[in-house]
Write a protein that holds these residues in place. Sequence first.
Motif, PDB file in Angstrom:
ATOM      1  N   GLU A  47       0.822  -1.337  -0.027  1.00 33.28           N
ATOM      2  CA  GLU A  47       0.005  -0.170  -0.093  1.00 33.28           C
ATOM      3  C   GLU A  47       0.833   1.269   0.132  1.00 33.28           C
ATOM      4  O   GLU A  47       0.472   2.205  -0.547  1.00 33.28           O
ATOM      5  N   ARG A 104       2.457   1.616  -3.506  1.00 34.51           N
ATOM      6  CA  ARG A 104       1.357   2.286  -4.619  1.00 34.51           C
ATOM      7  C   ARG A 104       1.370   3.827  -4.326  1.00 34.51           C
ATOM      8  O   ARG A 104       1.105   4.555  -5.132  1.00 34.51           O
ATOM      9  N   GLN A 105       0.928   3.952  -3.071  1.00 37.09           N
ATOM     10  CA  GLN A 105       0.677   5.473  -2.713  1.00 37.09           C
ATOM     11  C   GLN A 105       2.061   6.214  -3.094  1.00 37.09           C
ATOM     12  O   GLN A 105       1.795   7.413  -3.575  1.00 37.09           O
ATOM     13  N   LEU A 128       4.217   5.712  -5.758  1.00 34.07           N
ATOM     14  CA  LEU A 128       4.096   5.885  -7.081  1.00 34.07           C
ATOM     15  C   LEU A 128       3.169   6.994  -7.648  1.00 34.07           C
ATOM     16  O   LEU A 128       3.394   7.650  -8.489  1.00 34.07           O
ATOM     17  N   LEU A 129       1.889   6.859  -6.819  1.00 32.05           N
ATOM     18  CA  LEU A 129       0.673   7.830  -7.313  1.00 32.05           C
ATOM     19  C   LEU A 129       1.227   9.283  -7.105  1.00 32.05           C
ATOM     20  O   LEU A 129       1.111  10.009  -7.849  1.00 32.05           O
ATOM     21  N   ASP A 148      -0.730  -4.747 -10.328  1.00 31.17           N
ATOM     22  CA  ASP A 148      -1.258  -3.487  -9.789  1.00 31.17           C
ATOM     23  C   ASP A 148      -0.066  -2.312  -9.603  1.00 31.17           C
ATOM     24  O   ASP A 148      -0.162  -1.272  -9.980  1.00 31.17           O
ATOM     25  N   ILE A 149       1.208  -2.809  -9.181  1.00 34.55           N
ATOM     26  CA  ILE A 149       2.388  -2.064  -9.024  1.00 34.55           C
ATOM     27  C   ILE A 149       2.627  -1.508 -10.528  1.00 34.55           C
ATOM     28  O   ILE A 149       2.969  -0.317 -10.656  1.00 34.55           O
ATOM     29  N   LYS A 195       0.655  -1.212 -12.869  1.00 32.76           N
ATOM     30  CA  LYS A 195      -0.273  -0.193 -13.369  1.00 32.76           C
ATOM     31  C   LYS A 195      -0.230   1.197 -12.554  1.00 32.76           C
ATOM     32  O   LYS A 195      -0.339   2.191 -13.440  1.00 32.76           O
ATOM     33  N   ASP A 196       0.294   1.163 -11.396  1.00 33.89           N
ATOM     34  CA  ASP A 196       0.337   2.504 -10.837  1.00 33.89           C
ATOM     35  C   ASP A 196       1.702   2.963 -11.545  1.00 33.89           C
ATOM     36  O   ASP A 196       1.784   4.366 -11.479  1.00 33.89           O
ATOM     37  N   ARG A 252       0.459   4.627 -14.584  1.00 30.67           N
ATOM     38  CA  ARG A 252      -0.105   5.814 -14.455  1.00 30.67           C
ATOM     39  C   ARG A 252       0.802   7.078 -14.259  1.00 30.67           C
ATOM     40  O   ARG A 252       0.322   8.270 -14.647  1.00 30.67           O
ATOM     41  N   ALA A 253       1.827   6.808 -13.383  1.00 28.11           N
ATOM     42  CA  ALA A 253       2.726   7.728 -12.975  1.00 28.11           C
ATOM     43  C   ALA A 253       3.572   8.344 -14.076  1.00 28.11           C
ATOM     44  O   ALA A 253       3.630   9.532 -14.458  1.00 28.11           O
ATOM     45  N   ALA A 302      -3.953   0.477 -19.291  1.00 31.31           N
ATOM     46  CA  ALA A 302      -3.234   1.228 -18.698  1.00 31.31           C
ATOM     47  C   ALA A 302      -2.183   2.164 -19.691  1.00 31.31           C
ATOM     48  O   ALA A 302      -1.937   3.448 -19.305  1.00 31.31           O
TER      49      ALA A 302
END
Length: 236
Positions: free
Chosen positions: A114, A117-118, A120-121, A150-151, A153-154, A157-158, A192
């Motif tokens: 978690e 991911r935060q 990365l965003l 998921d990692i 994808k983040d 996105r970044a 993505a």
Amino acid sequence: TFLSDKVVRRLMILLTEETVAANRKILSDLLVRAGATAIPVLQEHLFDDRWYVVRNAIAILGEIRNQDSLPHLTPLLEHKDIRVRRETIRALTKIGGQRAVNILLQAAESDDQELRRQALLSLGAIRAASAIPTLIKLLDQSGWNRRTVDIKKDAIRALGEIRSSEAIAPLTRILARRTLFNRALNDELRVASAMALGEIGDESARAELENATRDRSSTVARAAVQALMQMEKDNP
């Protein structure tokens, strides 16, 4: 505000005891307005046994946005309470600067999913160009489990939010990739990537996006259409 250094400690004590949210907001705002004067007292409360006291102190330090707070915030990325760790990432993002980016990059490689991911965003949100090599490296991770996808994808996105031309080649490779197994997860990454390419808006990705509009996966095809529309909107 005028008495700042004389009342900061008392304001912080009141904040730790206040139960009404509206009152906590007023007290927090006063401490933010006190600025650098409040920092030593806030730092003392980073070691409080009550998680919410620590979180509030971190949030105020984030709003003050003083670079000198960074060394005191970094250890809190390993705090036992996830709410404290989340607030620390938010504070680092608000403070900004290369030192904060370096700390976020370390968090982006944490074992705490978690937190990772935060981070990365957040790197994407502040468009940290220095994060690009790390983000691209994450795309090369092996494995098809949900955590890894998921990692990735983040990270994608970044990269889209940072809008760097360096990301175009790895993103177009993902968009064009076909797999016999794990097709659904691969398509998530392809969607993505299409959206990120649209956000970057570089014409060198147009051909691959146009090709993806005819993809066997309807979600990939729709993402490619949306990406092309985004490119047209940004570059009329």
